[in-house]
Design a protein around this motif. Sequence first.
Motif, short mmCIF file in Angstrom:
data_model
loop_
_atom_site.label_atom_id
_atom_site.label_comp_id
_atom_site.label_asym_id
_atom_site.label_seq_id
_atom_site.Cartn_x
_atom_site.Cartn_y
_atom_site.Cartn_z
N ILE A 162 0.85 -1.19 0.00
CA ILE A 162 0.00 0.00 0.00
C ILE A 162 0.88 1.24 0.00
O ILE A 162 1.90 1.29 0.69
N ALA A 163 0.50 2.23 -0.79
CA ALA A 163 1.22 3.49 -0.83
C ALA A 163 0.23 4.63 -0.63
O ALA A 163 -0.80 4.70 -1.30
N PHE A 164 0.52 5.52 0.33
CA PHE A 164 -0.32 6.68 0.60
C PHE A 164 0.35 7.89 -0.03
O PHE A 164 1.52 8.18 0.23
N PHE A 165 -0.40 8.62 -0.83
CA PHE A 165 0.15 9.78 -1.53
C PHE A 165 -0.48 11.03 -0.95
O PHE A 165 -1.70 11.13 -0.83
N MET A 186 -5.54 7.67 -1.64
CA MET A 186 -5.51 9.12 -1.85
C MET A 186 -6.67 9.78 -1.12
O MET A 186 -7.69 9.15 -0.86
N ASP A 187 -6.50 11.08 -0.81
CA ASP A 187 -7.65 11.82 -0.31
C ASP A 187 -8.39 12.43 -1.48
O ASP A 187 -7.99 12.31 -2.65
N ALA A 188 -9.49 13.13 -1.19
CA ALA A 188 -10.36 13.62 -2.25
C ALA A 188 -9.69 14.66 -3.13
O ALA A 188 -10.01 14.77 -4.32
N GLY A 189 -8.74 15.42 -2.58
CA GLY A 189 -8.12 16.48 -3.38
C GLY A 189 -7.31 15.96 -4.54
O GLY A 189 -7.10 16.67 -5.53
N ILE A 190 -6.80 14.74 -4.46
CA ILE A 190 -5.94 14.18 -5.51
C ILE A 190 -6.71 13.22 -6.40
O ILE A 190 -6.32 12.97 -7.55
N ALA A 191 -7.82 12.68 -5.90
CA ALA A 191 -8.54 11.63 -6.62
C ALA A 191 -9.43 12.20 -7.72
O ALA A 191 -10.66 12.05 -7.70
N ASN A 203 2.92 26.66 -6.23
CA ASN A 203 1.61 26.70 -6.88
C ASN A 203 1.30 25.41 -7.64
O ASN A 203 0.42 25.39 -8.51
N ALA A 204 2.01 24.32 -7.33
CA ALA A 204 1.78 23.05 -8.02
C ALA A 204 0.36 22.57 -7.73
O ALA A 204 -0.12 22.62 -6.60
N SER A 205 -0.29 22.08 -8.77
CA SER A 205 -1.65 21.56 -8.62
C SER A 205 -1.59 20.16 -8.03
O SER A 205 -0.87 19.29 -8.51
N GLU A 206 -2.35 19.92 -6.97
CA GLU A 206 -2.32 18.61 -6.31
C GLU A 206 -2.63 17.47 -7.25
O GLU A 206 -1.93 16.46 -7.27
N PRO A 207 -3.69 17.54 -8.06
CA PRO A 207 -4.02 16.40 -8.91
C PRO A 207 -2.94 16.06 -9.93
O PRO A 207 -2.81 14.92 -10.35
N LYS A 208 -2.13 17.04 -10.34
CA LYS A 208 -1.16 16.82 -11.40
C LYS A 208 0.15 16.21 -10.91
O LYS A 208 1.05 15.94 -11.70
N THR A 209 0.30 16.02 -9.60
CA THR A 209 1.57 15.53 -9.06
C THR A 209 1.60 14.02 -8.92
O THR A 209 2.67 13.45 -8.68
#
Length: 602
Positions: free
Chosen positions: A220-223, A298-303, A275-281
Amino acid sequence: MYIRTKPRTLKSGEKACTYSLVESHRVQGSPKQRTILNLGKDFNLPKKRWPALMQFVMDELRGYARLPMEDEVLLQTGQDILRRLNNKGYNIHAPRDDRDAILTHEIHHTDTRTVGGERVALSALRTLGFAQILRSLKFNRDQINWALALVVGRMLSPGSERQTYEWMGERSSILELLHGKLPGDRTLYRIAARLYKHRKMIMDELFGNTKALLGFTESIAFFDLTNTYYTGRKKRTLLRHGRSKEKRRDCPLVTLALTIDASGFPRTAEILPGNASEPKTLRTAIEQLNGSKPTVIMDAGIATEANLTYLKEQGLNWICVQRTKTPPVPTHEPDQVFQTTSEMEVRAWELEQEDGERRVYLHSAARQALSDQIITTKRTKFEAAITHLNEGLTVPGRPKNYEVIERKVGRLLEKYKQVGYQYEVKVIPKKDSAHAEKILLTRRSAYDACTEAFGGYVLRTSHTAWPCEELARTYWQLGEIERTFRTMKSDLGFRPIYHSQDEQIEAHLFLSILAFHAVHLIRSKLGTKQIHKSWGTLKVKLNEHMRVTSVLPQNKTHCILLKQDQDLKPFQRQIFQIMELPLGNNTRRTKAKRPKKEDAEV
């Protein structure tokens, strides 16, 4: 003790000898001999029997038992020597070495440094094989010592590299423990930059060593992402304004994207502009996993849908929480009921499956009660604030101007935006006046409907065969990992940053990641013994353990330098035992010349 022969020539030209009983002792560390008894010139016991005589005399003086002696001559000679020594008050047990003679009224302590935290931190880094990793990267001995000191400094006294330089030179015993020397003040910056240059190999090796040491599997990997702020005015590529986790909208930011294994140890790290966008990382992090196929949490901000599509294309499983508004709690019976570790009941409902994706609705009564309490408190405060504003329209000295009241109502709606949309607030102007007449507050339909989904949330996953309970417990680990991740953000100097150059910013943040790896290993070991204190608490306790340098003067020119650890307190002793460290006071004694008095005063 032995017999010395001293030949001499008499006035008559005749050769003669005198005999004396001599023992050895030391003066200021140098061997000396002194005569304790004059045996005269008539001592006629043969020389070959002297060793037996000396053994007999010393055994008698020390009180040793002996066998009966048949040699009458030797016995009588020995008894005569013993009688004469006793008459002189000779004591064989008296000190014969003045190396430890100390001028007690001149003892003073010149240096007190922290040592407990340094010993524990170095033990963790040695367990991780950090020095061996650096040696494989062609670091020499001094560079390895300075790299170790940098990481330990970030663990125990977080700050900039210059602060670490002052810490190791003035307050810490780290250089003595490493048998190293103090570097130049700019050397630490170069060492930190070199560590960051090899960050990928270092993190891979550290994670591999940890996995072999603790025996966990990489499943399992948590991002997650976080950011830190910079309070200066210089602008660089990494320093960009964005959404600050610390609400520092006035400061430029730097973002850290970190992938953490379920064990809590960092797997990959990437330092990005503020200013990096969370989803794009996410894509960058997945590419650094070297082909491994863990389940990504992942949490909701990245999913985002784009990220989920990318994970599907890569053949990776994933779990996240649904980004859209949570629907009301299902009315039918739950498909599964289970409890959390704190014995709170959780109900689970299977929702529809489509395109190889599964949704599960989870609801906790405890979470519902907490959310209801929070929302009730906010509603009460909002209604009280509007009522207070309305009552002031008839009280002298309180605001009455229509525009002022409109502005204050708008500020309240912004302050209580979590409940403000549930109300309709209307300010009625007074006829032929600039004042407001009254404020009307009415509840909208959202007031009753808003709490229907409190305590509930929807999980999305690619695991279609996992039971609801396994799915939920796996996702809940994200909260535990985030609490672990908070150690780096709060206790390891992650915020704020003090550098303006991009290279120094990257190196500074990477040191926090390395320190976090060692700290998590220490806390994992302590956790097996039911010690769950935060690193902030642990380092305070460990930094209370000091190493003291005492100057023990012997005479006007020489002294003994005694470096010794303080006695361990019970909690410190417990930590040392768990980390398998020696419990002694680690005394180091050296002889030195005393400094001149004027130098000592300076």
